[in-house]
Design an enzyme around this catalytic site. Structure first.
Site, PDB file in Angstrom:
ATOM      1  N   HIS A  83      44.144  37.564  35.672  1.00  0.00           N
ATOM      2  CA  HIS A  83      45.230  38.128  36.467  1.00  0.00           C
ATOM      3  C   HIS A  83      45.589  39.496  35.919  1.00  0.00           C
ATOM      4  O   HIS A  83      45.494  39.742  34.712  1.00  0.00           O
ATOM      5  CB  HIS A  83      46.459  37.208  36.420  1.00  0.00           C
ATOM      6  CG  HIS A  83      47.502  37.552  37.438  1.00  0.00           C
ATOM      7  ND1 HIS A  83      48.471  38.500  37.219  1.00  0.00           N
ATOM      8  CD2 HIS A  83      47.724  37.053  38.690  1.00  0.00           C
ATOM      9  CE1 HIS A  83      49.247  38.582  38.290  1.00  0.00           C
ATOM     10  NE2 HIS A  83      48.813  37.729  39.189  1.00  0.00           N
TER      11      HIS A  83
ATOM     12  N   ASP B  51      45.832  31.120  42.289  1.00  0.00           N
ATOM     13  CA  ASP B  51      44.892  30.834  43.367  1.00  0.00           C
ATOM     14  C   ASP B  51      43.951  29.664  43.072  1.00  0.00           C
ATOM     15  O   ASP B  51      43.365  29.102  43.991  1.00  0.00           O
ATOM     16  CB  ASP B  51      44.051  32.083  43.686  1.00  0.00           C
ATOM     17  CG  ASP B  51      44.897  33.249  44.150  1.00  0.00           C
ATOM     18  OD1 ASP B  51      45.661  33.056  45.104  1.00  0.00           O
ATOM     19  OD2 ASP B  51      44.813  34.327  43.549  1.00  0.00           O
TER      20      ASP B  51
END
Length: 431
Positions: free
Chosen positions: A309, A366
């Site tokens: 991320h 996700d």
């Protein structure tokens, strides 16, 4: 550059500029560079704005090193455990969690504004079969300003509550209608009998030939999924909303920009890529070890979706919540767990591989959300739409914050020019 009691002192070619140091509520320091071009003729170069704060905001804070996410000061885990999505939407938009009376009034407003104008319903039938749900969502949100033009009044403050609740409610209806249009099914209107998430599931899956009622476990899971998607500081889509808002475009136009930005595979579309990878592994018999070796190869651009991320350098707190949701849905409804089994094995191997640990590539939001959506029955091409339904309170909150920002400057980044310096036009006959 050096630091003194006044701030950071920048000295270039005999020119000095004191850059004030701003300290936020978390003790983080920032340099105020607003006057750098005016005073010494320089601009800064920061591709992707990874080191640039574009605004001051009191909505959301993220600590990427510690894995902390807070909305208005509340830990995301605390909100997920004790609130539903409507309460969190109220928190983001209004600044405070609602009491019982405020929550009841907010729910009534959301129900009141949940129906779509009949002419808007006709729009759905004009889209070609196979149109991407995000294309439809973006177009329909933009169309709202044509059907509800009072937002353009001289004093938008008089209409902002109505506009906000209308958008929150109708976006959910648009999302459900998009799903049904793609499948050639009649639309199901929202009902005052249902809660926000219950209404959405009913509009999606209700059928005259099947005795359907929304599963309480699915309702609870959807509430939590929407909460963890509700805001995430100055991400790509939120920045797009604020950027367009700086031109004084209306709320619907700004949220349309957010929807369009979210569509990209590097942003809201990443959970689709996770499911596609897991399904391919199952279909082709590819092992987690093979996927990992493929991702580690310098000759292969492949990256395992759902890991790493831009902000988090540890386990994404939203991924922890999403992972727990997978277990809750499986334990209650006993759906096929093959996707989750593969995901768990893949995560285990990744988290025991120095290649990923050294690069701080942990599961992000996700990695597990798509699996839960899959178990609820929502198809892969709707995942980014679901992300948008969850994110809209955050977009609205940032739009309203900009609206009341005393700085209120039109966003206009600078650039470092790399093209030709000077050229002469050759007449067409001589080219």
């Amino acid at each position: 550059m050096f630091i003194n009691e006044k701030g950071a002192v920048l000295e270039i070619e005999g020119k000095k500029l004191v850059l004030p140091v701003i300290t936020d509520e978390n003790g983080n320091h920032s340099l105020d560079i607003r006057n750098i071009r005016k005073d010494i003729g320089l601009i800064t170069y920061d591709p992707g704005f990874g080191n640039t704060a574009s605004c001051m905001s009191s909505i959301t804070t993220v600590d990427g090193e510690k894995g902390i996410l807070k909305y208005r000061g509340y830990d995301i885990e605390d909100l997920v455990d004790n609130c539903d999505f409507v309460e969190v939407a109220h928190l983001l938009v209004k600044g405070e969690l609602p009491d019982q009376k405020e929550r009841k009034n907010y729910m009534e407003l959301l129900n009141k504004h949940s129906l779509l104008h009949n002419d808007m319903r006709n729009f759905f039938r004009s889209y070609p079969n196979g149109a991407h749900p995000m294309a439809i969502l973006a177009a329909m949100v933009a169309s709202l300003s044509a059907f509800y033009p009072e937002i353009e009044d001289a004093d938008p403050e008089d209409n902002i509550d109505m506009t906000v609740t209308r958008l929150l409610s109708k976006l959910r209806t648009i999302a459900a209608f998009t799903y049904r249009k793609e499948r050639g099914m009649d639309f199901v209107n929202p009902s005052y009998k249902f809660s926000y998430c219950e209404n959405f599931l009913n509009m999606m899956f209700s059928s005259p030939v099947v005795d359907y009622s929304p599963d309480p476990v699915h309702i609870a899971a959807l509430n939590k999924l929407l909460i963890i998607h509700a805001d995430h500081e100055q991400n790509c889509s939120t920045t797009a909303v604020r950027l367009v808002g700086s031109s004084e475009a209306n709320l619907y136009a700004c949220v349309t920009a957010g929807v369009s930005a979210l569509w990209g595979s590097r942003h809201g579309g990443a959970n689709q890529a996770v499911i596609k990878t897991l399904e391919e592994m199952i279909r082709k018999g590819i092992s987690p070890s093979q996927i990992i070796e493929k991702a580690k190869s310098k000759e292969n651009p492949f990256r395992i979706p759902g890991f790493g991320h831009r902000i988090y350098k540890t386990y994404d707190p939203r991924a922890k919540i999403a992972k727990k949701l997978c277990y809750e849905v499986i334990d209650s409804t006993h759906v096929d767990s093959q996707l989750l089994d593969v995901a768990l094995e893949l995560e285990s191997k990744v988290m025991n591989d120095d290649f990923f640990l050294e690069r701080k590539l942990y599961p992000n939001v996700d990695f597990y959300t798509g699996i839960t959506y899959h178990m609820i029955g929502i198809p892969t091409n709707m995942y980014t739409v679901m992300f948008a339904v969850g994110r809209v309170p955050g977009w609205i909150a940032h739009y309203l914050e900009w609206l009341h920002d005393p700085y209120e400057r039109l966003a206009r980044p600078r650039q470092v020019y790399t093209g030709p310096v000077s050229r002469k036009v050759v007449p067409l006959s001589q080219r």
